[in-house]
Design a protein around this motif. Sequence first.
Motif, PDB file in Angstrom:
ATOM      1  N   GLY A   1      27.584 119.078 -17.275  1.00 44.19           N
ATOM      2  CA  GLY A   1      28.986 119.266 -17.593  1.00 44.19           C
ATOM      3  C   GLY A   1      29.354 120.680 -17.993  1.00 44.19           C
ATOM      4  N   HIS A   2      28.648 121.652 -17.435  1.00 44.25           N
ATOM      5  CA  HIS A   2      28.946 123.051 -17.732  1.00 44.25           C
ATOM      6  C   HIS A   2      29.546 123.779 -16.538  1.00 44.25           C
ATOM      7  CE1 HIS A   2      26.989 122.708 -21.567  1.00 44.25           C
ATOM      8  NE2 HIS A   2      25.873 122.313 -21.003  1.00 44.25           N
ATOM      9  N   GLY A   3      29.727 123.095 -15.425  1.00 42.43           N
ATOM     10  CA  GLY A   3      30.160 123.739 -14.194  1.00 42.43           C
ATOM     11  C   GLY A   3      31.493 124.458 -14.306  1.00 42.43           C
ATOM     12  N   LEU A   4      32.577 123.724 -14.442  1.00 39.96           N
ATOM     13  CA  LEU A   4      33.905 124.339 -14.493  1.00 39.96           C
ATOM     14  C   LEU A   4      34.088 125.148 -15.773  1.00 39.96           C
ATOM     15  CD1 LEU A   4      36.304 121.590 -13.096  1.00 39.96           C
ATOM     16  CD2 LEU A   4      35.674 123.751 -12.008  1.00 39.96           C
ATOM     17  N   SER A   5      33.734 124.564 -16.900  1.00 43.17           N
ATOM     18  CA  SER A   5      33.936 125.285 -18.166  1.00 43.17           C
ATOM     19  C   SER A   5      33.081 126.535 -18.226  1.00 43.17           C
ATOM     20  CB  SER A   5      33.647 124.369 -19.359  1.00 43.17           C
ATOM     21  OG  SER A   5      32.283 123.986 -19.381  1.00 43.17           O
ATOM     22  N   GLY A   6      31.869 126.456 -17.731  1.00 42.60           N
ATOM     23  CA  GLY A   6      30.997 127.616 -17.723  1.00 42.60           C
ATOM     24  C   GLY A   6      31.509 128.705 -16.801  1.00 42.60           C
ATOM     25  N   ALA A   7      31.959 128.318 -15.632  1.00 48.45           N
ATOM     26  CA  ALA A   7      32.502 129.306 -14.685  1.00 48.45           C
ATOM     27  C   ALA A   7      33.720 129.998 -15.288  1.00 48.45           C
ATOM     28  CB  ALA A   7      32.860 128.629 -13.369  1.00 48.45           C
ATOM     29  N   ARG A   8      34.551 129.244 -15.961  1.00 43.85           N
ATOM     30  CA  ARG A   8      35.748 129.829 -16.580  1.00 43.85           C
ATOM     31  C   ARG A   8      35.374 130.860 -17.645  1.00 43.85           C
ATOM     32  NH1 ARG A   8      40.364 126.295 -19.524  1.00 43.85           N
ATOM     33  NH2 ARG A   8      38.564 125.762 -20.821  1.00 43.85           N
ATOM     34  N   LYS A   9      34.349 130.554 -18.432  1.00 47.09           N
ATOM     35  CA  LYS A   9      33.925 131.471 -19.505  1.00 47.09           C
ATOM     36  C   LYS A   9      33.312 132.757 -18.967  1.00 47.09           C
ATOM     37  CE  LYS A   9      32.968 128.063 -23.074  1.00 47.09           C
ATOM     38  NZ  LYS A   9      31.920 127.385 -23.826  1.00 47.09           N
ATOM     39  N   MET A  10      32.677 132.675 -17.815  1.00 47.15           N
ATOM     40  CA  MET A  10      31.947 133.834 -17.292  1.00 47.15           C
ATOM     41  C   MET A  10      32.829 134.817 -16.531  1.00 47.15           C
ATOM     42  SD  MET A  10      28.337 132.196 -16.120  1.00 47.15           S
ATOM     43  CE  MET A  10      28.650 130.436 -16.035  1.00 47.15           C
ATOM     44  N   MET A  11      34.039 134.394 -16.199  1.00 48.98           N
ATOM     45  CA  MET A  11      34.898 135.234 -15.373  1.00 48.98           C
ATOM     46  C   MET A  11      36.072 135.772 -16.196  1.00 48.98           C
ATOM     47  SD  MET A  11      33.152 135.089 -12.619  1.00 48.98           S
ATOM     48  CE  MET A  11      34.229 135.870 -11.426  1.00 48.98           C
ATOM     49  N   ASP A  12      36.720 136.822 -15.687  1.00 52.78           N
ATOM     50  CA  ASP A  12      37.893 137.380 -16.365  1.00 52.78           C
ATOM     51  C   ASP A  12      39.129 136.526 -16.125  1.00 52.78           C
ATOM     52  OD1 ASP A  12      36.470 139.545 -17.394  1.00 52.78           O
ATOM     53  OD2 ASP A  12      36.773 140.711 -15.562  1.00 52.78           O
ATOM     54  N   GLU A  13      39.233 135.962 -14.938  1.00 52.73           N
ATOM     55  CA  GLU A  13      40.381 135.105 -14.612  1.00 52.73           C
ATOM     56  C   GLU A  13      39.877 133.865 -13.896  1.00 52.73           C
ATOM     57  OE1 GLU A  13      43.260 137.383 -12.414  1.00 52.73           O
ATOM     58  OE2 GLU A  13      43.413 138.901 -13.977  1.00 52.73           O
ATOM     59  N   PHE A  14      40.532 132.735 -14.162  1.00 48.34           N
ATOM     60  CA  PHE A  14      40.134 131.455 -13.597  1.00 48.34           C
ATOM     61  C   PHE A  14      41.395 130.640 -13.359  1.00 48.34           C
ATOM     62  CE2 PHE A  14      39.075 126.993 -13.932  1.00 48.34           C
ATOM     63  CZ  PHE A  14      37.832 126.869 -13.332  1.00 48.34           C
ATOM     64  N   GLU A  15      41.599 130.190 -12.137  1.00 46.12           N
ATOM     65  CA  GLU A  15      42.764 129.358 -11.810  1.00 46.12           C
ATOM     66  C   GLU A  15      42.272 128.147 -11.032  1.00 46.12           C
ATOM     67  OE1 GLU A  15      45.254 131.867  -9.435  1.00 46.12           O
ATOM     68  OE2 GLU A  15      45.378 133.396 -10.976  1.00 46.12           O
ATOM     69  N   ILE A  16      42.907 127.023 -11.280  1.00 44.29           N
ATOM     70  CA  ILE A  16      42.537 125.811 -10.556  1.00 44.29           C
ATOM     71  C   ILE A  16      43.807 125.088 -10.119  1.00 44.29           C
ATOM     72  CG2 ILE A  16      42.310 124.428 -12.662  1.00 44.29           C
ATOM     73  CD1 ILE A  16      39.910 123.024 -11.219  1.00 44.29           C
ATOM     74  N   ASP A  17      43.797 124.657  -8.877  1.00 46.20           N
ATOM     75  CA  ASP A  17      44.910 123.887  -8.313  1.00 46.20           C
ATOM     76  C   ASP A  17      44.273 122.678  -7.639  1.00 46.20           C
ATOM     77  OD1 ASP A  17      47.394 123.094  -7.392  1.00 46.20           O
ATOM     78  OD2 ASP A  17      47.278 124.343  -5.606  1.00 46.20           O
ATOM     79  N   THR A  18      44.644 121.499  -8.067  1.00 44.44           N
ATOM     80  CA  THR A  18      43.983 120.317  -7.535  1.00 44.44           C
ATOM     81  C   THR A  18      44.947 119.143  -7.425  1.00 44.44           C
ATOM     82  OG1 THR A  18      42.072 118.846  -7.829  1.00 44.44           O
ATOM     83  CG2 THR A  18      43.187 119.581  -9.835  1.00 44.44           C
ATOM     84  N   SER A  19      44.745 118.343  -6.394  1.00 37.96           N
ATOM     85  CA  SER A  19      45.487 117.087  -6.250  1.00 37.96           C
ATOM     86  C   SER A  19      44.727 116.205  -5.265  1.00 37.96           C
ATOM     87  CB  SER A  19      46.908 117.335  -5.738  1.00 37.96           C
ATOM     88  OG  SER A  19      46.904 117.620  -4.363  1.00 37.96           O
ATOM     89  N   ALA A  20      44.999 114.932  -5.329  1.00 36.71           N
ATOM     90  CA  ALA A  20      44.352 113.993  -4.416  1.00 36.71           C
ATOM     91  C   ALA A  20      44.794 114.228  -2.975  1.00 36.71           C
ATOM     92  CB  ALA A  20      44.678 112.559  -4.839  1.00 36.71           C
ATOM     93  N   GLU A  21      45.973 114.794  -2.796  1.00 37.27           N
ATOM     94  CA  GLU A  21      46.498 115.017  -1.448  1.00 37.27           C
ATOM     95  C   GLU A  21      45.964 116.291  -0.799  1.00 37.27           C
ATOM     96  OE1 GLU A  21      48.624 114.493  -4.137  1.00 37.27           O
ATOM     97  OE2 GLU A  21      48.668 112.346  -3.746  1.00 37.27           O
ATOM     98  N   THR A  22      45.757 117.333  -1.601  1.00 40.08           N
ATOM     99  CA  THR A  22      45.391 118.630  -1.018  1.00 40.08           C
ATOM    100  C   THR A  22      43.979 119.091  -1.341  1.00 40.08           C
ATOM    101  OG1 THR A  22      46.289 119.832  -2.917  1.00 40.08           O
ATOM    102  CG2 THR A  22      47.796 119.397  -1.083  1.00 40.08           C
ATOM    103  N   GLY A  23      43.276 118.379  -2.201  1.00 37.33           N
ATOM    104  CA  GLY A  23      41.944 118.820  -2.594  1.00 37.33           C
ATOM    105  C   GLY A  23      42.003 119.798  -3.745  1.00 37.33           C
ATOM    106  N   THR A  24      41.008 120.637  -3.826  1.00 37.90           N
ATOM    107  CA  THR A  24      40.895 121.541  -4.973  1.00 37.90           C
ATOM    108  C   THR A  24      40.682 122.976  -4.510  1.00 37.90           C
ATOM    109  OG1 THR A  24      39.939 119.767  -6.311  1.00 37.90           O
ATOM    110  CG2 THR A  24      39.556 122.034  -7.070  1.00 37.90           C
TER     111      THR A  24
END
Length: 140
Positions: A101-124
């Motif tokens: 359970g460190h994937g998304l949270s870990g990636a966010r911490k390691m980078m300067d900017e982090f954006e996520i856009d997700t939905s069941a219709e369009t994916g992530t």
Amino acid sequence: MSEEGVLEIASESDIVTARTTIREVVSNVGFGLTDTTRIVTAVSELARNIYLYAEVGTMQWRVRSEGSRHVVEIVFDDDGPGISDVDRALEEGYSTSSGMGHGLSGARKMMDEFEIDTSAETGTTVTIRKYVPRVVANDG
């Protein structure tokens, strides 16, 4: 190594290729060992998420200049089922698989900017950016 490109992620070996590719890109741009390791780790986690949850997707990268410094931007895109609860998915330790359970949270911490856009219709789509630190001149 090109300063931009696209890589399909559809197998575990593609995760290794993604790591190797980004390591070479960011090393050539001027990132130090610590930042290179952080970026490669974030890439590994996000590429693995595509493989585990969407099966197929892409990693697209580009290096661009902002004034006198460079930024590397990496976009992970898939047409998978999306993330039903992004806030929960970004909590450290939360996982819907057998991972830590460190994937998304870990990636966010390691980078300067982090954006996520997700939905069941369009994916992530996850976009991460890291800026090459400015070098302070030593006059002395």
